[in-house]
Design a protein around this motif. Structure first.
Motif, short mmCIF file in Angstrom:
data_model
loop_
_atom_site.label_atom_id
_atom_site.label_comp_id
_atom_site.label_asym_id
_atom_site.label_seq_id
_atom_site.Cartn_x
_atom_site.Cartn_y
_atom_site.Cartn_z
N ASN A 168 1.68 -10.99 -10.69
CA ASN A 168 3.08 -10.83 -10.30
C ASN A 168 3.34 -9.48 -9.65
O ASN A 168 4.08 -9.39 -8.66
CB ASN A 168 3.98 -11.01 -11.52
N VAL A 169 2.74 -8.44 -10.19
CA VAL A 169 2.90 -7.10 -9.60
C VAL A 169 2.33 -7.07 -8.20
O VAL A 169 2.92 -6.48 -7.28
CB VAL A 169 2.21 -6.04 -10.50
N TYR A 170 1.19 -7.71 -7.99
CA TYR A 170 0.55 -7.73 -6.67
C TYR A 170 1.44 -8.45 -5.66
O TYR A 170 1.58 -8.00 -4.52
CB TYR A 170 -0.82 -8.39 -6.76
N TYR A 171 2.02 -9.55 -6.05
CA TYR A 171 2.96 -10.26 -5.18
C TYR A 171 4.10 -9.34 -4.77
O TYR A 171 4.49 -9.30 -3.59
CB TYR A 171 3.53 -11.48 -5.90
N HIS A 172 4.64 -8.61 -5.73
CA HIS A 172 5.78 -7.73 -5.45
C HIS A 172 5.37 -6.56 -4.56
O HIS A 172 6.07 -6.23 -3.59
CB HIS A 172 6.35 -7.21 -6.77
N MET A 173 4.23 -5.95 -4.85
CA MET A 173 3.77 -4.77 -4.09
C MET A 173 3.56 -5.09 -2.61
O MET A 173 3.84 -4.28 -1.74
CB MET A 173 2.46 -4.24 -4.68
N HIS A 174 3.07 -6.29 -2.33
CA HIS A 174 2.73 -6.64 -0.95
C HIS A 174 3.69 -7.63 -0.33
O HIS A 174 3.43 -8.13 0.78
CB HIS A 174 1.29 -7.18 -0.92
N ASP A 175 4.79 -7.91 -1.02
CA ASP A 175 5.84 -8.79 -0.51
C ASP A 175 5.25 -10.12 -0.03
O ASP A 175 5.50 -10.58 1.09
CB ASP A 175 6.59 -8.10 0.65
N LEU A 176 4.48 -10.75 -0.91
CA LEU A 176 3.82 -12.00 -0.57
C LEU A 176 4.71 -13.20 -0.88
O LEU A 176 5.42 -13.19 -1.88
CB LEU A 176 2.51 -12.13 -1.35
N LEU A 197 -5.87 -14.66 -0.55
CA LEU A 197 -5.90 -14.62 0.91
C LEU A 197 -5.61 -13.21 1.42
O LEU A 197 -6.22 -12.75 2.39
CB LEU A 197 -4.89 -15.62 1.49
N HIS A 198 -4.69 -12.52 0.76
CA HIS A 198 -4.38 -11.14 1.14
C HIS A 198 -5.58 -10.24 0.88
O HIS A 198 -5.95 -9.41 1.72
CB HIS A 198 -3.16 -10.64 0.39
N LEU A 199 -6.20 -10.38 -0.28
CA LEU A 199 -7.36 -9.55 -0.63
C LEU A 199 -8.51 -9.78 0.36
O LEU A 199 -9.16 -8.83 0.80
CB LEU A 199 -7.83 -9.88 -2.05
N ILE A 200 -8.74 -11.03 0.73
CA ILE A 200 -9.81 -11.34 1.67
C ILE A 200 -9.47 -10.80 3.06
O ILE A 200 -10.32 -10.21 3.74
CB ILE A 200 -10.08 -12.85 1.72
#
Length: 253
Positions: free
Chosen positions: A192-200, A63-66
């Motif tokens: 997991n890194v993407y979640y952390h980077m963007h505070d999802l 959802l973030h990428l889109i």
């Protein structure tokens, strides 16, 4: 040399070969990063493209990428009526977080009506589970694709999720629809890194040991030594039907 005649041998270049649309898309996606893949698909094919979400454990990533790369892209969500309460709450959280075009589709039969007519299909072996998948997942998503008018469907499927997905290409043909996978090559660590980077926000059940997410009656938390496949459908299978070209509906999923 006698009567020997040398035959002409023509070596076709990649450009001269007749590649399918799915093969062309797969090649383009393979050379790009996830966000670029989504952006390229929408900019290239426009209204022909839609995405889907299940509001599972990695839903926030897609959802973030889109939202960052193609915010006008329609996103179909199939509400089976059998999701965990936490999944419905997660939906609300993510819907407030991201400005996306979310469209919700339900089975034609409500959960109560299904059970009155057919009983608990998920307890009726392979045949019952197949029928359950067709009613609650395949048909609603088929309807979403037709109503939206898309023939390219973006999914967050990843090779690392199960053995049934390890050989997938970045795009493949399923009946009249091309399926494209922007994060196909992402390992769990990259998610997991993407979640952390963007505070999802994470799915609420992840902390309780769930490593996959589906309907409440067919998904269990993982214990030591269990694989993702072991946590779905009593370990008998992993795919519910929508990611298999199995010939069970007009839209072959």
């Amino acid at each position: 040399m006698g009567d020997y005649q040398e035959k002409d041998i023509t070596i076709m270049s990649a450009a001269e070969q007749k590649l399918t649309d799915a093969e062309i898309i797969a090649a383009e996606l393979g050379a790009k990063k996830a966000g670029e893949r989504i952006k390229w698909l929408y900019e290239t094919y426009g209204d022909r493209v839609m995405a889907s979400t299940s509001f599972g454990l990695q839903a926030a990533v897609m959802l973030h990428l889109i939202s960052e790369n193609a915010p006008k892209m329609p996103i179909a969500f199939v509400d089976t009526g059998y999701l965990f309460p936490e999944t419905y709450k997660y939906l609300e959280t993510l819907q407030q977080r991201f400005e996306v075009d979310l469209r919700i589709y339900n089975p034609k039969l409500t959960a109560a009506r299904q059970e009155a007519l057919h009983g608990k299909l998920w307890e009726q072996g392979e045949e019952g589970n197949t029928k359950y998948g067709l009613i609650n997942k395949v048909e609603p998503l088929d309807r979403a694709i037709k109503e939206i008018g898309a023939d390219i469907w973006i999914s967050g499927l990843r090779r690392a999720q199960s053995s049934t997905r390890k050989d997938r290409a970045f795009a493949e043909q399923q009946s009249e629809t091309i399926k494209a996978y922007p994060i196909l090559d992402w390992a769990d660590a990259q998610v997991n890194v993407y979640y952390h980077m963007h505070d999802l926000p994470r799915h609420p059940l992840e902390v309780e040991g769930y490593i996959t997410m589906g309907d409440h009656h067919s998904t269990i938390p993982a214990t030591e030594g269990m694989t993702a496949e072991d946590t779905r459908y009593g370990g008998q299978k992993y795919e519910c039907g929508i990611h298999l070209d199995n010939g069970n509906s007009d839209f072959q999923i």
